[in-house]
Enzyme design. Structure first.
Site, PDB file in Angstrom:
ATOM      1  CD  GLN A   1      44.705  45.071  38.730  1.00 31.42           C
ATOM      2  OE1 GLN A   1      45.713  45.641  39.141  1.00 31.42           O
ATOM      3  NE2 GLN A   1      44.021  45.455  38.260  1.00 31.42           N
ATOM      4  CG  PHE A   2      40.229  40.228  37.092  1.00 31.18           C
ATOM      5  CD1 PHE A   2      39.891  40.445  35.725  1.00 31.18           C
ATOM      6  CD2 PHE A   2      40.010  40.868  38.606  1.00 31.18           C
ATOM      7  CE1 PHE A   2      38.568  41.476  36.794  1.00 31.18           C
ATOM      8  CE2 PHE A   2      39.102  42.040  38.682  1.00 31.18           C
ATOM      9  CZ  PHE A   2      38.249  42.098  37.310  1.00 31.18           C
ATOM     10  CB  THR A   3      41.535  45.333  35.127  1.00 31.27           C
ATOM     11  OG1 THR A   3      42.837  45.171  35.727  1.00 31.27           O
ATOM     12  CG2 THR A   3      40.277  45.202  36.853  1.00 31.27           C
TER      13      THR A   3
END
Length: 146
Positions: free
Chosen positions: A78-80
Site C-alpha cells: 500500500q504505497f499510498t
C-alpha cells in the site's frame, strides 16, 4: 515503514477476477514502505504485528496476539500510506520508496512472517480489490522508524 492492521474474521484480495490471497481469522496488514526503510525496520514491524495483543482472551480483553491464536496474516502492499498529505488537496508520493526497493522489503517481510504464521499476499503493484470483515472494528496505525 507504515502499516495499518485490521483484526479480521476473514479477508481476501482479488486481481483481475482471480483471488490471489485469502485468510480466515487474523490480521490484514496494509504495508507502506518508505525510502529509508531496511530489513531491520521490516523486522521491527513484523515483531510488532505478530506480537500486538488485539485478540480477545477468555475474559473478552484484548490480550492475545496473532501468534497466540494461531491466526493468519494477509499482507497487502500500500504505497499510498507513505504519501505526504500535509499540504494541498492532492497527495504527494515522493515520500514513498521506489518500486524495486519497496517490493524487495515487501517480499522480505512476507517471507519472514511465513516462518511464524500462515501468510497470504496481495500482488505487488497490481490494481487489487480488497475485501474484509473487520472484527470489532479493530484497526491500528503503525509507524516504525529506522
Amino acid at each position: 515503514m507504515k502499516g495499518v492492521i485490521q483484526r479480521v474474521a476473514h479477508a481476501n484480495v482479488v486481481v483481475d477476477g482471480e483471488t490471489v490471497g485469502e485468510i480466515g481469522q487474523g490480521i490484514m496488514l496494509l504495508l507502506g514502505v518508505e525510502p529509508e526503510d531496511t530489513e531491520a525496520v521490516a523486522d521491527k514491524m513484523l515483531h510488532k504485528v505478530l506480537g500486538y495483543r488485539i485478540f480477545s482472551d477468555a475474559d473478552g480483553r484484548m490480550n492475545l496476539s496473532l501468534k497466540d491464536i494461531a491466526g493468519e496474516l494477509l499482507v497487502v502492499s500500500q504505497f499510498t500510506l507513505a504519501a505526504d498529505t500535509r499540504k494541498g488537496m492532492r497527495p504527494g508520493f515522493s515520500t514513498a520508496a521506489k518500486p524495486d526497493h519497496a517490493e524487495r522489503l515487501y517480499e522480505y517481510f512476507s517471507a519472514e512472517a511465513s516462518k511464524s504464521v500462515t501468510v497470504a499476499n496481495g500482488r505487488f503493484g497490481a490494481d487489487m480489490k480488497v475485501s474484509l470483515l473487520n472484527d470489532g472494528p479493530v484497526t491500528f496505525l503503525m509507524d516504525i522508524q529506522p
